[in-house]
Design a protein around this motif. Structure first.
Motif, PDB file in Angstrom:
ATOM      1  N   ALA A   1      -0.637   4.388  17.925  1.00 28.25           N
ATOM      2  CA  ALA A   1      -0.205   4.832  16.599  1.00 28.25           C
ATOM      3  C   ALA A   1       0.449   3.669  15.869  1.00 28.25           C
ATOM      4  N   PHE A   2       0.407   3.701  14.534  1.00 27.70           N
ATOM      5  CA  PHE A   2       1.238   2.785  13.755  1.00 27.70           C
ATOM      6  C   PHE A   2       2.568   3.491  13.549  1.00 27.70           C
ATOM      7  N   SER A   3       3.614   2.967  14.138  1.00 29.94           N
ATOM      8  CA  SER A   3       4.923   3.617  14.046  1.00 29.94           C
ATOM      9  C   SER A   3       5.970   2.556  13.771  1.00 29.94           C
ATOM     10  N   THR A   4       6.879   2.878  12.865  1.00 30.45           N
ATOM     11  CA  THR A   4       7.871   1.894  12.465  1.00 30.45           C
ATOM     12  C   THR A   4       9.131   2.582  11.954  1.00 30.45           C
ATOM     13  N   GLY A   5      10.233   1.870  12.034  1.00 28.91           N
ATOM     14  CA  GLY A   5      11.496   2.389  11.543  1.00 28.91           C
ATOM     15  C   GLY A   5      11.672   2.102  10.063  1.00 28.91           C
TER      16      GLY A   5
ATOM     17  N   ILE B   1       0.226   7.591  11.562  1.00 29.75           N
ATOM     18  CA  ILE B   1       1.300   6.805  10.965  1.00 29.75           C
ATOM     19  C   ILE B   1       2.567   7.621  11.131  1.00 29.75           C
ATOM     20  N   VAL B   2       3.520   7.043  11.841  1.00 29.64           N
ATOM     21  CA  VAL B   2       4.795   7.707  12.121  1.00 29.64           C
ATOM     22  C   VAL B   2       5.909   6.824  11.569  1.00 29.64           C
ATOM     23  N   ILE B   3       6.762   7.394  10.724  1.00 28.09           N
ATOM     24  CA  ILE B   3       7.916   6.650  10.243  1.00 28.09           C
ATOM     25  C   ILE B   3       9.176   7.410  10.645  1.00 28.09           C
ATOM     26  N   GLY B   4      10.136   6.672  11.140  1.00 30.05           N
ATOM     27  CA  GLY B   4      11.354   7.306  11.624  1.00 30.05           C
ATOM     28  C   GLY B   4      12.583   6.556  11.172  1.00 30.05           C
ATOM     29  N   ALA B   5      13.646   7.290  10.930  1.00 26.63           N
ATOM     30  CA  ALA B   5      14.921   6.668  10.564  1.00 26.63           C
ATOM     31  C   ALA B   5      15.628   6.218  11.834  1.00 26.63           C
ATOM     32  N   ASP B   6      14.951   5.373  12.570  1.00 30.82           N
ATOM     33  CA  ASP B   6      15.477   4.775  13.790  1.00 30.82           C
ATOM     34  C   ASP B   6      14.575   3.593  14.108  1.00 30.82           C
ATOM     35  N   SER B   7      15.166   2.448  14.378  1.00 26.58           N
ATOM     36  CA  SER B   7      14.371   1.226  14.525  1.00 26.58           C
ATOM     37  C   SER B   7      13.403   1.272  15.701  1.00 26.58           C
ATOM     38  N   HIS B   8      13.698   2.067  16.718  1.00 27.69           N
ATOM     39  CA  HIS B   8      12.831   2.095  17.893  1.00 27.69           C
ATOM     40  C   HIS B   8      11.686   3.095  17.776  1.00 27.69           C
TER      41      HIS B   8
ATOM     42  N   ILE C   1       0.835  -1.204   0.000  1.00 29.51           N
ATOM     43  CA  ILE C   1       0.000   0.000   0.000  1.00 29.51           C
ATOM     44  C   ILE C   1       0.869   1.252   0.000  1.00 29.51           C
ATOM     45  N   THR C   2       0.279   2.338  -0.449  1.00 22.61           N
ATOM     46  CA  THR C   2       0.859   3.668  -0.296  1.00 22.61           C
ATOM     47  C   THR C   2       0.000   4.422   0.698  1.00 22.61           C
ATOM     48  N   ALA C   3       0.629   4.974   1.728  1.00 22.52           N
ATOM     49  CA  ALA C   3      -0.124   5.604   2.812  1.00 22.52           C
ATOM     50  C   ALA C   3       0.396   7.005   3.106  1.00 22.52           C
ATOM     51  N   LYS C   4      -0.503   7.862   3.528  1.00 20.74           N
ATOM     52  CA  LYS C   4      -0.131   9.195   3.998  1.00 20.74           C
ATOM     53  C   LYS C   4       0.542   9.070   5.365  1.00 20.74           C
ATOM     54  N   VAL C   5       1.587   9.830   5.577  1.00 20.33           N
ATOM     55  CA  VAL C   5       2.260   9.816   6.875  1.00 20.33           C
ATOM     56  C   VAL C   5       1.897  11.075   7.657  1.00 20.33           C
ATOM     57  N   ASP C   6       1.818  10.930   8.967  1.00 19.28           N
ATOM     58  CA  ASP C   6       1.539  12.072   9.829  1.00 19.28           C
ATOM     59  C   ASP C   6       2.820  12.744  10.316  1.00 19.28           C
TER      60      ASP C   6
ATOM     61  N   GLY D   1      14.495   3.192   6.467  1.00 23.64           N
ATOM     62  CA  GLY D   1      15.790   3.720   6.081  1.00 23.64           C
ATOM     63  C   GLY D   1      15.729   5.206   5.792  1.00 23.64           C
ATOM     64  N   SER D   2      16.879   5.842   5.814  1.00 24.63           N
ATOM     65  CA  SER D   2      16.943   7.295   5.616  1.00 24.63           C
ATOM     66  C   SER D   2      16.438   7.716   4.244  1.00 24.63           C
ATOM     67  N   THR D   3      16.625   6.876   3.221  1.00 23.46           N
ATOM     68  CA  THR D   3      16.121   7.209   1.882  1.00 23.46           C
ATOM     69  C   THR D   3      14.601   7.221   1.876  1.00 23.46           C
ATOM     70  N   ASP D   4      13.977   6.253   2.555  1.00 25.55           N
ATOM     71  CA  ASP D   4      12.517   6.245   2.678  1.00 25.55           C
ATOM     72  C   ASP D   4      12.030   7.507   3.380  1.00 25.55           C
ATOM     73  N   ILE D   5      12.752   7.909   4.414  1.00 27.17           N
ATOM     74  CA  ILE D   5      12.364   9.113   5.155  1.00 27.17           C
ATOM     75  C   ILE D   5      12.496  10.342   4.268  1.00 27.17           C
TER      76      ILE D   5
END
Length: 422
Positions: A136-140, A120-127, A27-32, A142-146
């Motif tokens: 929340a749906f939150s996941t780590g 939806i939270v995405i971070g360039a950090d695994s934790h 899927i493609t999802a909007k990030v918060d 890679g920096s390119t994805d971010i």
């Protein structure tokens, strides 16, 4: 009529504009919120600049936190901070956290209300998976994805299948959230939830304060999980009520939602746990730890640097002294937590016992600074990983435990429980 869905599937469906999603679906999802730190941020910035867009998708939803090598330990780390500082100033990033205002990112963002339920939270950090504690749906990633998400406000991912874990019963004395998540990892292994949702619940979780819930979701990645999540309840809502800078959205799993499997534990059968080198799954009850002498004890990190963790350490250290052969280092996770611990007298207790207290930073957790181990040294730590060389020399050892066990061990000079030093 849509099929029954779990909480993670509902959040992903909502953000992707779909009525329902299925495990394995792309899927493609909007990030918060997008997040990067002083190690991963510079890579994301450089990749963002290659895209060629003029501005980030939303200056209020892109977050940079300097916490890993901050305050800067050397010239390279200073240059890394300079890069994200200049980028943040150029793009008028609202949530850029500098020394004196920063904290360890995964404690800072929820306390500041930057992340909230239903996000939806995405971070360039695994934790980054920590924020599942507030629903929340939150996941780590890679920096390119971010970098791509910073430009577009979108991300793509595969919908994970889910494992439901129920912790029921009343916790024994000295048993904490850290013990529960270490116990779970010890049972299923570091790949036991590989690219899956760990949905955590049960009566013990419903009675658990928010600090403990953050600890559990923080270490979901140590079982290989894509995300950890706890269904929001009244405790969650009260925590978010005066914090969230955006309106939270509370999701819950349908009663007949499908799970890959359901695991149930009686917490009354669980005692304090220690993870031995060199994997978080290598767990033993503290009563079976044996005579393991330590050189250092670390209390802090995004896993256990919150106020209740500092309080637990102070409770054990009150009126006692750190063993003469042990270095005790305490890292409050944010400036606010640091201040609250000072006002409550916890910091005074720790210093009087012979501990050192540092400004908020990841520090030795990743072998960064402020507590690096030499060859042959052992540390007991409230951090989240104990891989080879994680905290310094490849011939050092890291043992993971709760603040109660870490503080008691600092006094005993070896791995110990509070009963051992009474």
């Amino acid at each position: 009529m849509t099929r029954p869905m779990n909480i993670t599937e509902k959040i992903l469906a909502e953000h992707s504009g779909l009525d329902e999603v299925h495990a394995g679906e792309l899927i493609t999802a909007k990030v918060d919120i997008t997040l990067a730190n002083d190690i991963t941020g510079p890579v994301a910035v450089n990749e963002f600049n290659k895209i060629g867009v003029e501005k980030v998708f939303d200056k209020k939803r892109v977050v940079f936190v300097g916490d890993h090598f901050v305050p800067n330990r050397d010239i390279k780390s200073a240059e890394q901070m300079k890069l994200i500082r200049e980028f943040s100033h150029k793009h008028d990033i609202e949530h850029f956290f500098e020394v004196g205002r920063m904290g360890i990112e995964h404690a800072l963002l929820p306390d500041k209300g930057i992340v909230t339920a239903g996000d939806i939270v995405i971070g360039a950090d695994s934790h980054t998976c920590t924020y599942g504690a507030i629903g929340a749906f939150s996941t780590g990633m890679g920096s390119t994805d971010i970098a791509c998400a910073m430009a577009s406000g979108d991300t793509w991912l595969k919908v994970p299948s889910a494992i439901k874990v129920e912790f029921n019963g009343k916790l024994n004395k000295w048993v904490t959230a850290k013990d529960l998540i270490l116990y779970l990892i010890g049972q299923i292994g570091v790949d036991g939830a590989l690219y899956k949702t760990l949905e955590i619940g049960g009566s013990a979780i419903r009675e658990m304060p928010m600090d403990g819930r953050f600890t559990i979701c923080n270490m979901a990645i140590e079982a290989g999980a894509k995300n950890g999540i706890i269904e929001p309840d009244e405790r969650t809502k009260k925590y978010l009520e005066k914090r969230s800078i955006r309106t939270p959205k509370f999701y819950s799993s349908d009663k007949d939602a499908q799970y890959e499997k359901v695991i149930t534990y009686n917490v009354e059968e669980i005692e304090p746990v220690v993870a031995f080198p060199h994997l978080p799954e290598n767990t033993k009850p503290v009563s079976k730890a044996g005579n393991i002498k330590i050189d250092q004890a670390v209390i802090g990190s995004c896993t256990n640097g919150r106020l209740s963790d500092i309080k637990a350490a102070a409770e054990i250290l009150k009126g006692k002294k750190v063993h003469k052969n042990v270095r005790l280092i305490v890292f409050p996770a944010t400036q606010e937590i640091y201040l609250e611990a000072i006002r409550a007298g916890y910091i005074e207790t720790i210093i009087e016992a012979g501990g050192a207290v540092s400004t908020p930073t990841c520090g030795p957790c990743l072998g960064g600074h402020s507590g690096i181990l030499a060859s042959g040294e052992r540390a007991i730590s409230t951090t989240n990983r104990n891989f080879v060389g994680r905290m310094g020399h490849t011939e050092s050892e890291v043992y993971l435990a709760s603040p109660y066990i870490a503080a008691a061990s600092a006094i005993a000079g070896k791995i110990a429980s509070p009963e051992d030093i009474a």
